[in-house]
Design a protein around this motif. Structure first.
Motif, PDB file in Angstrom:
ATOM      1  N   ALA A  47      46.347  43.590  39.376  1.00  0.00           N
ATOM      2  CA  ALA A  47      45.792  42.810  38.267  1.00  0.00           C
ATOM      3  C   ALA A  47      45.896  43.573  36.950  1.00  0.00           C
ATOM      4  N   ALA A  48      45.615  44.866  36.993  1.00  0.00           N
ATOM      5  CA  ALA A  48      45.690  45.674  35.773  1.00  0.00           C
ATOM      6  C   ALA A  48      47.130  45.800  35.293  1.00  0.00           C
ATOM      7  N   ASP A  49      48.053  45.843  36.239  1.00  0.00           N
ATOM      8  CA  ASP A  49      49.468  46.031  35.906  1.00  0.00           C
ATOM      9  C   ASP A  49      50.113  44.766  35.359  1.00  0.00           C
ATOM     10  N   THR A  50      49.676  43.606  35.868  1.00  0.00           N
ATOM     11  CA  THR A  50      50.353  42.354  35.527  1.00  0.00           C
ATOM     12  C   THR A  50      49.519  41.365  34.713  1.00  0.00           C
ATOM     13  N   GLY A  51      48.205  41.489  34.804  1.00  0.00           N
ATOM     14  CA  GLY A  51      47.341  40.535  34.103  1.00  0.00           C
ATOM     15  C   GLY A  51      47.096  39.249  34.856  1.00  0.00           C
ATOM     16  N   ILE A  52      47.585  39.145  36.100  1.00  0.00           N
ATOM     17  CA  ILE A  52      47.377  37.926  36.878  1.00  0.00           C
ATOM     18  C   ILE A  52      46.022  37.984  37.585  1.00  0.00           C
ATOM     19  N   HIS A  53      45.566  36.819  38.034  1.00  0.00           N
ATOM     20  CA  HIS A  53      44.324  36.748  38.805  1.00  0.00           C
ATOM     21  C   HIS A  53      44.604  37.138  40.247  1.00  0.00           C
ATOM     22  N   THR A  54      43.765  38.003  40.808  1.00  0.00           N
ATOM     23  CA  THR A  54      43.893  38.403  42.203  1.00  0.00           C
ATOM     24  C   THR A  54      42.584  38.152  42.933  1.00  0.00           C
ATOM     25  N   SER A  55      42.678  38.028  44.257  1.00  0.00           N
ATOM     26  CA  SER A  55      41.486  37.746  45.047  1.00  0.00           C
ATOM     27  C   SER A  55      41.751  38.076  46.508  1.00  0.00           C
ATOM     28  N   THR A  56      40.677  38.352  47.239  1.00  0.00           N
ATOM     29  CA  THR A  56      40.775  38.501  48.687  1.00  0.00           C
ATOM     30  C   THR A  56      40.495  37.176  49.388  1.00  0.00           C
ATOM     31  N   ASP A  57      40.221  36.144  48.609  1.00  0.00           N
ATOM     32  CA  ASP A  57      39.867  34.823  49.147  1.00  0.00           C
ATOM     33  C   ASP A  57      41.099  33.920  49.161  1.00  0.00           C
ATOM     34  N   ASN A  58      41.774  33.850  50.297  1.00  0.00           N
ATOM     35  CA  ASN A  58      42.988  33.041  50.414  1.00  0.00           C
ATOM     36  C   ASN A  58      42.722  31.563  50.158  1.00  0.00           C
ATOM     37  N   LEU A  59      41.633  31.057  50.695  1.00  0.00           N
ATOM     38  CA  LEU A  59      41.325  29.636  50.557  1.00  0.00           C
ATOM     39  C   LEU A  59      41.131  29.250  49.094  1.00  0.00           C
ATOM     40  N   ALA A  60      40.432  30.079  48.342  1.00  0.00           N
ATOM     41  CA  ALA A  60      40.185  29.771  46.927  1.00  0.00           C
ATOM     42  C   ALA A  60      41.493  29.679  46.158  1.00  0.00           C
ATOM     43  N   LEU A  61      42.399  30.608  46.411  1.00  0.00           N
ATOM     44  CA  LEU A  61      43.680  30.588  45.700  1.00  0.00           C
ATOM     45  C   LEU A  61      44.514  29.382  46.109  1.00  0.00           C
ATOM     46  N   CYS A  62      44.491  29.048  47.394  1.00  0.00           N
ATOM     47  CA  CYS A  62      45.276  27.901  47.867  1.00  0.00           C
ATOM     48  C   CYS A  62      44.767  26.585  47.287  1.00  0.00           C
ATOM     49  N   HIS A  63      43.467  26.459  47.138  1.00  0.00           N
ATOM     50  CA  HIS A  63      42.889  25.224  46.599  1.00  0.00           C
ATOM     51  C   HIS A  63      43.429  24.919  45.206  1.00  0.00           C
ATOM     52  N   GLN A  64      43.638  25.957  44.382  1.00  0.00           N
ATOM     53  CA  GLN A  64      44.038  25.730  42.999  1.00  0.00           C
ATOM     54  C   GLN A  64      45.548  25.753  42.802  1.00  0.00           C
ATOM     55  N   ALA A  65      46.299  26.035  43.870  1.00  0.00           N
ATOM     56  CA  ALA A  65      47.748  26.228  43.739  1.00  0.00           C
ATOM     57  C   ALA A  65      48.541  24.936  43.890  1.00  0.00           C
ATOM     58  N   ASP A  66      49.660  24.877  43.198  1.00  0.00           N
ATOM     59  CA  ASP A  66      50.652  23.826  43.409  1.00  0.00           C
ATOM     60  C   ASP A  66      51.732  24.300  44.374  1.00  0.00           C
ATOM     61  N   VAL A  67      51.971  25.608  44.352  1.00  0.00           N
ATOM     62  CA  VAL A  67      52.940  26.241  45.255  1.00  0.00           C
ATOM     63  C   VAL A  67      52.241  27.406  45.945  1.00  0.00           C
TER      64      VAL A  67
END
Length: 275
Positions: A47-67
């Motif tokens: 996250a510090a290197d790229t500025g993207i959002h990271t998480s250990t919660d797979n379900l949360a990320l999948c819910h908001q994803a298109d891909v």
């Protein structure tokens, strides 16, 4: 699918990081990329290197994803896919798998639902933006989703579509495993150069630059590799002596046998990991 779809990388290992960093370098918005992993400290660095959002919660990320890009190791794929199934929306999401030996049908069985799936076989030069990937799309993948998958993989190199899923095994044998073939050739040439009296440092620099130059020349030339070889092989010259030695050892047949072995193992793995 949105014009700029949100892409979630489930599994943030070396290959996933190479791809997402390639996308960022190509101008893809940071806000539209997220990644998950099991180790928070590693995610914090990403996250510090790229500025993207990271998480250990797979379900949360999948819910908001298109891909959803599945980037975990093959033996972990079954449990992972089953765990994210509640967050997968077949009406709007695309699944992209970069795991070797995982059949699209297995992903659907683990999900318990039919979903657009793209299988991709990238290779390790993706880590330096010089990858070569083969992609296969199931019938449910829309033209827009197919273009999105192309955009993802083209960010780290060449991305070519194959006609059948079985061709992914051939891609594995050619470009997936292929870098190691060239590394082996480099290794052997360096050792040979040292036997001829060159230091390891000089031998390594000469061999690596020769390999890079030959590859670039082959890519930029209008001639085939076979034609280029003939052009630099003067009758009764030094190159001809070396080529004759390779041919005496049936070099071409050995290469074919090696690739056939890799192809066979790729098919075996597909059966080993199938649902």
């Amino acid at each position: 699918m949105p014009q700029t779809p949100h892409i979630a990388f489930i599994g943030a290992g070396n290959m996933a990081q190479a791809i997402l960093k390639g996308m960022l370098a190509a101008g893809y918005p940071q806000s539209k990329i997220s990644a998950s992993g099991r180790t928070q400290s590693k995610l914090d660095v990403l996250a510090a290197d790229t500025g993207i959002h990271t998480s250990t919660d797979n379900l949360a990320l999948c819910h908001q994803a298109d891909v959803i890009v599945l980037g975990v190791k093959p033996h972990m794929m079954g449990d992972l896919v089953q765990s994210i199934a509640p967050a997968v929306d077949v009406s709007r999401q695309l699944i992209v798998s970069v795991a070797a030996g995982i059949l699209a049908n297995s992903i659907e069985i683990w999900l318990g639902k039919k979903v657009p799936i793209v299988r991709c076989m990238p290779n390790t030069p993706s880590l330096v933006g010089q990858g070569a990937a083969g992609l296969f799309a199931t019938d449910r993948v829309s033209p827009t989703q197919k273009q999105t998958a192309s955009t993802i993989m083209q960010s780290v190199g060449l991305a070519l579509w194959v006609e059948t899923e079985a061709h992914i095994d051939a891609v594995t044998a050619v470009s997936g495993s292929g870098p190691a073939y060239y590394f082996l050739m480099m290794e052997a040439m360096i050792a040979g150069a040292e036997k001829l009296g060159l230091t390891n440092d000089v031998a390594q620099q000469l061999v690596l630059q020769t390999a890079a130059g030959a590859a670039q020349m082959a890519q930029q030339s209008q001639q085939t590799p076979a034609q280029l070889r003939v052009a630099v092989t003067s009758p009764n010259g030094t190159t001809e002596q070396a080529i004759n030695t390779f041919n005496d050892g049936d070099f071409s047949q050995l290469c074919s046998q090696a690739m056939t072995a890799a192809h066979h193992r790729s098919k075996e793995l597909a059966q080993l990991f199938k649902a």
